[in-house]
Scaffold this active site. Structure first.
Site, mmCIF file in Angstrom:
data_model
loop_
_atom_site.group_PDB
_atom_site.id
_atom_site.type_symbol
_atom_site.label_atom_id
_atom_site.label_comp_id
_atom_site.label_asym_id
_atom_site.label_seq_id
_atom_site.Cartn_x
_atom_site.Cartn_y
_atom_site.Cartn_z
ATOM 1 N N PRO A 2 0.810 -1.216 0.000
ATOM 2 C CA PRO A 2 0.000 0.000 0.000
ATOM 3 C C PRO A 2 0.847 1.272 0.000
ATOM 4 C CG PRO A 2 -0.787 -1.585 1.632
ATOM 5 C CD PRO A 2 0.538 -2.073 1.164
ATOM 6 N N GLU A 3 0.566 2.152 -0.950
ATOM 7 C CA GLU A 3 1.159 3.477 -0.972
ATOM 8 C C GLU A 3 0.029 4.460 -1.231
ATOM 9 O OE1 GLU A 3 4.969 3.986 -2.574
ATOM 10 O OE2 GLU A 3 5.513 1.883 -2.439
ATOM 11 N N LYS A 51 -1.410 7.787 3.634
ATOM 12 C CA LYS A 51 -1.630 6.348 3.702
ATOM 13 C C LYS A 51 -2.688 5.980 4.739
ATOM 14 C CE LYS A 51 3.172 5.264 2.601
ATOM 15 N NZ LYS A 51 4.274 4.363 2.979
ATOM 16 N N ASN A 165 7.723 2.579 -0.157
ATOM 17 C CA ASN A 165 9.020 2.042 -0.551
ATOM 18 C C ASN A 165 9.182 1.902 -2.060
ATOM 19 O OD1 ASN A 165 11.399 1.357 0.798
ATOM 20 N ND2 ASN A 165 11.111 -0.805 0.328
ATOM 21 N N ARG A 252 13.965 -0.997 5.154
ATOM 22 C CA ARG A 252 13.160 -1.392 4.010
ATOM 23 C C ARG A 252 14.071 -1.752 2.839
ATOM 24 N NH1 ARG A 252 10.120 -1.545 7.529
ATOM 25 N NH2 ARG A 252 8.181 -0.378 7.868
#
Length: 266
Positions: A2-3, A51, A165, A252
């Site tokens: 999810p972004e 988000k 990311n 990440r």
């Protein structure tokens, strides 16, 4: 993953399924709000903020949820089998006569007064896909800590909201700098392009089922670097590299091309 774009899509699906309808089912499976009951209330709207997802219901209440790495909301019709995951991963259920929204693996589920939503999202920087977007403010936020690596600064939602990311890696590739380059070392022309390019990437994908940054929909060619190590760079054919970036549990996986991108590397 999810972004900002996928969270916006989730908000649209939830809004279509729930807004304007009276809740006939409400189940918040988190200890703090396990006894809260929203049945009988009408859902007013569902909106994304960076988000974060804000589901507003009558009576001045907002259900705040966050997907983080692997959370999701699934929408089901009456009698449809729930396929989003095992029952123990369900954190929230909101249903009406025609649709049921089920939240799986949600790390954040909390009930707020709508007037106090700022407690959950007031710290966020300008939203790349929101009405408050301001490129100058976003850039000024990024440069408040000029020694900070660009990749880490982009992921900090206090600077600008919506980049995760994937976009971190892709944006750095398009800017031709590594994610470890200190923000203060960005060339002025590159820095000027950054907020505009970031918005362009998310805007282009806000309605797409598959995220594309290259302009190509062919499998394996949708993204320039993210998830592509050690395959060759689409520009120069040098193998893409991968390393973790961040501190502690916030590390990440980060991808870059050692030829196309200039700057320090791990």
């Amino acid at each position: 993953m999810p972004e900002g774009d996928t969270v916006l899509q989730a908000a649209k699906r939830l809004h279509t399924a729930l807004a304007g309808q009276v809740l006939t089912r409400s189940d918040l499976r988190v200890p703090r709000f396990a006894t809260a009951d929203l049945t009988g209330r009408t859902v007013l709207d569902v909106t994304a903020r960076g988000k974060h997802l804000m589901t507003r219901v009558e009576g001045g209440l907002t259900l705040h949820s966050h997907l983080r790495m692997d959370g999701s909301w699934k929408i089901y019709a009456p009698g449809e089998r729930w396929r989003g995951g095992p029952a123990h991963q369900i954190r929230a259920i909101l249903g009406n006569e025609t649709r049921t929204a089920v939240g799986y693996r949600l790390p954040v589920v909390e009930l707020l007064r709508t007037a106090e939503e700022s407690k959950a999202v007031g710290h966020l920087g300008p939203d790349l896909l929101g009405p408050d977007w301001d490129p100058d403010t976003a850039l000024a936020n990024l440069f408040k800590d000029p020694a900070r690596p660009l990749g880490e600064a982009l992921l900090d939602q206090r600077n600008l909201a919506g980049i995760g990311n994937v976009y971190k890696s892709e944006l750095c590739f398009l800017l031709r700098v590594t994610p470890w380059l200190p923000v203060g070392d960005l060339p002025p022309d590159t820095a000027a392009r950054l907020p505009l390019l970031a918005k362009k990437l998310l805007e282009a994908n806000r309605d797409r089922p598959t995220r594309i940054t290259t302009g190509s929909s062919h499998p394996g060619e949708q993204l320039y670097v993210y998830g592509r190590a050690p395959r060759p760079c689409l520009r120069c054919r040098t193998p893409i590299r991968k390393a973790n970036q961040g501190d502690g549990s916030r590390k990440r996986p980060t991808y870059w091309c050692p030829v196309c991108q200039q700057g320090p590397t791990p």
